[in-house]
Motif scaffolding. Structure first.
Motif, PDB file in Angstrom:
ATOM      1  N   LEU A   3       0.944  -1.237  -0.127  1.00 17.94           N
ATOM      2  CA  LEU A   3      -0.008   0.047  -0.052  1.00 17.94           C
ATOM      3  C   LEU A   3       0.708   1.263   0.153  1.00 17.94           C
ATOM      4  N   SER A   4       1.958   1.236   0.734  1.00 16.49           N
ATOM      5  CA  SER A   4       2.757   2.515   0.832  1.00 16.49           C
ATOM      6  C   SER A   4       3.845   2.575  -0.357  1.00 16.49           C
ATOM      7  N   GLY A   5       4.267   1.572  -0.713  1.00 15.43           N
ATOM      8  CA  GLY A   5       5.084   1.642  -2.035  1.00 15.43           C
ATOM      9  C   GLY A   5       6.496   1.852  -1.323  1.00 15.43           C
ATOM     10  N   ALA A   6       7.650   1.647  -2.238  1.00 16.21           N
ATOM     11  CA  ALA A   6       8.949   1.922  -1.669  1.00 16.21           C
ATOM     12  C   ALA A   6       9.452   3.425  -2.014  1.00 16.21           C
ATOM     13  N   SER A   7      10.286   3.927  -0.836  1.00 17.69           N
ATOM     14  CA  SER A   7      10.645   5.144  -1.213  1.00 17.69           C
ATOM     15  C   SER A   7      11.949   5.363  -1.883  1.00 17.69           C
ATOM     16  N   ASN A   8      12.791   3.979  -2.137  1.00 16.42           N
ATOM     17  CA  ASN A   8      13.988   4.001  -3.000  1.00 16.42           C
ATOM     18  C   ASN A   8      13.467   3.639  -4.306  1.00 16.42           C
ATOM     19  N   ASP A   9      14.160   3.897  -5.360  1.00 10.34           N
ATOM     20  CA  ASP A   9      13.840   3.364  -6.751  1.00 10.34           C
ATOM     21  C   ASP A   9      14.706   2.286  -7.082  1.00 10.34           C
ATOM     22  N   TYR A  10      14.181   1.018  -7.155  1.00  7.98           N
ATOM     23  CA  TYR A  10      14.859  -0.130  -7.376  1.00  7.98           C
ATOM     24  C   TYR A  10      14.870  -0.749  -8.750  1.00  7.98           C
ATOM     25  N   VAL A 122       2.341 -14.811  -6.427  1.00  7.20           N
ATOM     26  CA  VAL A 122       1.735 -13.922  -5.834  1.00  7.20           C
ATOM     27  C   VAL A 122       2.611 -13.062  -4.857  1.00  7.20           C
ATOM     28  N   GLY A 123       3.520 -13.529  -4.471  1.00  9.26           N
ATOM     29  CA  GLY A 123       4.300 -13.007  -3.713  1.00  9.26           C
ATOM     30  C   GLY A 123       5.392 -12.019  -4.363  1.00  9.26           C
ATOM     31  N   ARG A 124       5.725 -12.684  -5.585  1.00  8.56           N
ATOM     32  CA  ARG A 124       6.838 -11.794  -6.379  1.00  8.56           C
ATOM     33  C   ARG A 124       5.945 -10.627  -6.802  1.00  8.56           C
ATOM     34  N   THR A 125       4.673 -10.607  -7.216  1.00  5.57           N
ATOM     35  CA  THR A 125       3.903  -9.767  -7.986  1.00  5.57           C
ATOM     36  C   THR A 125       3.747  -8.743  -6.671  1.00  5.57           C
ATOM     37  N   LEU A 126       3.539  -8.792  -5.430  1.00  4.79           N
ATOM     38  CA  LEU A 126       3.167  -7.787  -4.508  1.00  4.79           C
ATOM     39  C   LEU A 126       4.500  -7.115  -4.269  1.00  4.79           C
ATOM     40  N   PHE A 127       5.829  -8.030  -4.323  1.00  7.51           N
ATOM     41  CA  PHE A 127       6.867  -7.322  -4.141  1.00  7.51           C
ATOM     42  C   PHE A 127       7.045  -6.009  -5.094  1.00  7.51           C
ATOM     43  N   VAL A 128       6.679  -6.432  -6.517  1.00  6.84           N
ATOM     44  CA  VAL A 128       6.866  -5.441  -7.722  1.00  6.84           C
ATOM     45  C   VAL A 128       5.994  -4.265  -7.626  1.00  6.84           C
ATOM     46  N   LEU A 132       7.260  -0.564  -7.633  1.00  7.02           N
ATOM     47  CA  LEU A 132       7.202   0.533  -8.655  1.00  7.02           C
ATOM     48  C   LEU A 132       5.862   1.519  -8.054  1.00  7.02           C
ATOM     49  N   LYS A 133       5.245   1.350  -7.140  1.00 10.75           N
ATOM     50  CA  LYS A 133       4.094   2.268  -6.939  1.00 10.75           C
ATOM     51  C   LYS A 133       4.366   3.780  -6.990  1.00 10.75           C
ATOM     52  N   ASN A 134       5.478   4.100  -6.386  1.00 13.22           N
ATOM     53  CA  ASN A 134       6.015   5.396  -6.518  1.00 13.22           C
ATOM     54  C   ASN A 134       7.137   6.059  -7.553  1.00 13.22           C
ATOM     55  N   HIS A 135       7.295   5.066  -8.447  1.00 12.75           N
ATOM     56  CA  HIS A 135       8.330   5.109  -9.262  1.00 12.75           C
ATOM     57  C   HIS A 135       8.041   4.890 -11.032  1.00 12.75           C
ATOM     58  N   ASN A 136       6.891   4.044 -11.232  1.00  9.33           N
ATOM     59  CA  ASN A 136       6.658   3.750 -12.439  1.00  9.33           C
ATOM     60  C   ASN A 136       5.019   3.462 -12.599  1.00  9.33           C
ATOM     61  N   ARG A 137       4.217   4.456 -12.741  1.00 10.84           N
ATOM     62  CA  ARG A 137       2.969   4.258 -12.525  1.00 10.84           C
ATOM     63  C   ARG A 137       2.278   3.264 -13.570  1.00 10.84           C
ATOM     64  N   ASP A 138       2.678   3.423 -14.543  1.00  8.90           N
ATOM     65  CA  ASP A 138       2.141   2.322 -15.706  1.00  8.90           C
ATOM     66  C   ASP A 138       2.319   1.089 -15.350  1.00  8.90           C
ATOM     67  N   ASN A 139       3.710   0.808 -14.883  1.00  7.01           N
ATOM     68  CA  ASN A 139       4.151  -0.788 -14.721  1.00  7.01           C
ATOM     69  C   ASN A 139       3.441  -1.046 -13.334  1.00  7.01           C
ATOM     70  N   TYR A 140       3.393  -0.291 -12.505  1.00  8.54           N
ATOM     71  CA  TYR A 140       2.639  -0.531 -11.287  1.00  8.54           C
ATOM     72  C   TYR A 140       1.207  -1.086 -11.226  1.00  8.54           C
ATOM     73  N   LEU A 141       0.539  -0.149 -12.351  1.00 11.20           N
ATOM     74  CA  LEU A 141      -0.905  -0.736 -12.757  1.00 11.20           C
ATOM     75  C   LEU A 141      -1.152  -1.824 -13.444  1.00 11.20           C
ATOM     76  N   ASN A 142      -0.161  -2.271 -14.363  1.00 13.21           N
ATOM     77  CA  ASN A 142      -0.005  -3.392 -14.900  1.00 13.21           C
ATOM     78  C   ASN A 142       0.301  -4.605 -14.122  1.00 13.21           C
ATOM     79  N   PHE A 143       1.016  -4.588 -12.948  1.00 15.02           N
ATOM     80  CA  PHE A 143       1.242  -5.460 -12.094  1.00 15.02           C
ATOM     81  C   PHE A 143       0.147  -5.671 -11.033  1.00 15.02           C
ATOM     82  N   VAL A 144      -0.632  -4.637 -10.906  1.00 17.03           N
ATOM     83  CA  VAL A 144      -1.875  -4.884 -10.036  1.00 17.03           C
ATOM     84  C   VAL A 144      -2.944  -5.578 -10.889  1.00 17.03           C
ATOM     85  N   ARG A 145      -2.980  -5.376 -12.052  1.00 15.04           N
ATOM     86  CA  ARG A 145      -3.831  -6.255 -12.861  1.00 15.04           C
ATOM     87  C   ARG A 145      -3.137  -7.638 -12.950  1.00 15.04           C
TER      88      ARG A 145
END
Length: 393
Positions: A3-10, A122-128, A132-145
């Motif tokens: 929910l919060s997202g990573a502060s650092n960009d990985y 599922v675990g890998r997807t939650l990690f991604v 990505l949440k705070n750093h790549n909006r498009d890919n973040y939404l893709n992984f939510v899907r």
């Protein structure tokens, strides 16, 4: 965490014109799948029936799918960063649990297989999603899907693990079908719609290299089977001939994929505008056909080495000829997609393999193995001879 997202960009930092290198930790991660491929070939060897083949195929596609999704993730996230490495190590542990359950996945270890698989997906997807949440909006939404689709399939995986063995295949087949269909649909959901492959931002060189490395893993299993089996045999001319036959078959299979197709595909995806679409077809769906062919041929290698003389049993005929045909067909599809036309050499090879079938029951295992190896070598020679004319054109 998600929910919060990573502060650092990985994410990987990409330089213009440079391919992302495959990191050592990615190769370390692949070791788990060396074991998984070995388990799959041993499973097929012990279950040489239509039911065993279907069960083995289902598990192979699942193993490929979980590995392939991880390859996509490390295309975007940097494995040199500690959290990403930690994710890979966690996936390795779950992958070992998955691999150790393969021999009895349709008996007493079905739930272990299902839980390990769902935990990885599922675990890998939650990690991604978190990364990505705070750093790549498009890919973040893709992984939510993706996460929603995997959650749906996970219900069927776990239900299959809990079900009686005779009902397990149907439930797992539904689960796998959900996962296989979802990329083709852009991971469409009622809440987020579908994603476009143009937004997947794939680094093509990395995807090509990762897929090629998995092909090498599968071919390594073929070499391993031949070596281990031959080491236990009496050293004589018949056994040596059988061993050389299996070795040259592995070499020919390597040449069929790497001499022409892999290089062409690497260039195509590296130069393409929509790398996501090419990666989805050439490096997600098609390679599993190649891996399946290699594993089936590895089983036939062990059968040839165990009993090189006498009349061939149906299991040997269909694994030797069928596995070779499957591998050639996968390469034909791969190169057809990359080049736009089917290689004539592969069509000739498939025709020769089909012509072997009526005579195979009167041939010895060694002769069948030599014949299928000859076909693979011939395909390689014909394809290489055709290359200069194609380049001149």
């Amino acid at each position: 965490m998600a929910l919060s997202g990573a502060s650092n960009d990985y994410q990987r930092k990409r330089q213009q014109g440079e391919s992302a290198r495959v990191e050592f930790v990615e190769l370390f991660f692949d070791l788990v799948f060396v074991f998984a491929v070995t388990q799959l070939s041993h499973f097929l060897l012990k279950h040489l029936s239509v039911a065993g083949a279907l069960e083995g195929l289902l598990m192979l596609v699942a193993v490929w799918w979980v590995w392939n999704y991880t390859a996509w993730v490390t295309n975007w996230l940097d494995p040199r960063k500690a959290p990403v490495r930690g994710m890979l190590f966690a996936l390795m542990l779950a992958g070992l649990m998955l691999s150790t359950s393969i021999p009895e996945a349709f008996e007493g270890r079905g739930l272990q297989f299902a839980l390990a698989y769902v935990a990885m997906q599922v675990g890998r997807t939650l990690f991604v999603i978190w990364a990505l949440k705070n750093h790549n909006r498009d890919n973040y939404l893709n992984f939510v899907r993706i996460g929603l689709w995997l959650a749906l399939s996970g219900i069927f995986w776990i239900a299959g693990g809990l079900a009686e063995p005779e009902n397990r295949f149907a439930l797992w087949a539904v689960a796998l079908l959900i996962e296989l269909v979802s990329p083709a649909l852009g991971f469409w959901t009622p809440w987020h719609g579908a994603s476009s492959t143009t937004g997947w931002d794939v680094e093509g060189g990395h995807m090509a290299e990762r897929s090629a490395l998995f092909i090498i893993i599968a071919l390594g299993e073929s070499i391993l089977v031949s070596g281990v089996t031959f080491a236990e045999l009496e050293l004589n001319w018949v056994n040596l001939a059988a061993f050389l036959t299996t070795f040259f078959a592995s070499v020919a299979m390597w040449l069929v994929y790497f001499n022409v197709g892999q290089e062409l595909a690497h260039h195509k995806i590296a130069e393409a505008a929509d790398t996501g679409q090419i990666a989805r077809i050439a490096y997600t769906y098609i390679p599993v056909i190649l891996v399946a062919g290699i594993i089936v041929v590895a089983v036939s290698d062990e059968l040839v080495l165990a009993h090189p003389l006498g009349h061939a049993e149906p299991a040997l005929i269909w694994t030797a000829i069928g596995g070779s045909a499957l591998y050639l067909a996968g390469n034909l599809l791969f190169k057809f997609y990359v080049v736009g036309r089917a290689p004539l050499s592969h069509i000739i090879g498939l025709g020769l393999l089909a012509a072997l079938v009526p005579f195979a029951s009167h041939m010895s295992p060694l002769l069948i193995g030599a014949a299928t190896t000859f076909v693979m070598v011939l395909v390689t020679i014909l394809e290489l001879r055709g290359q200069p004319a194609k380049r001149a054109h």
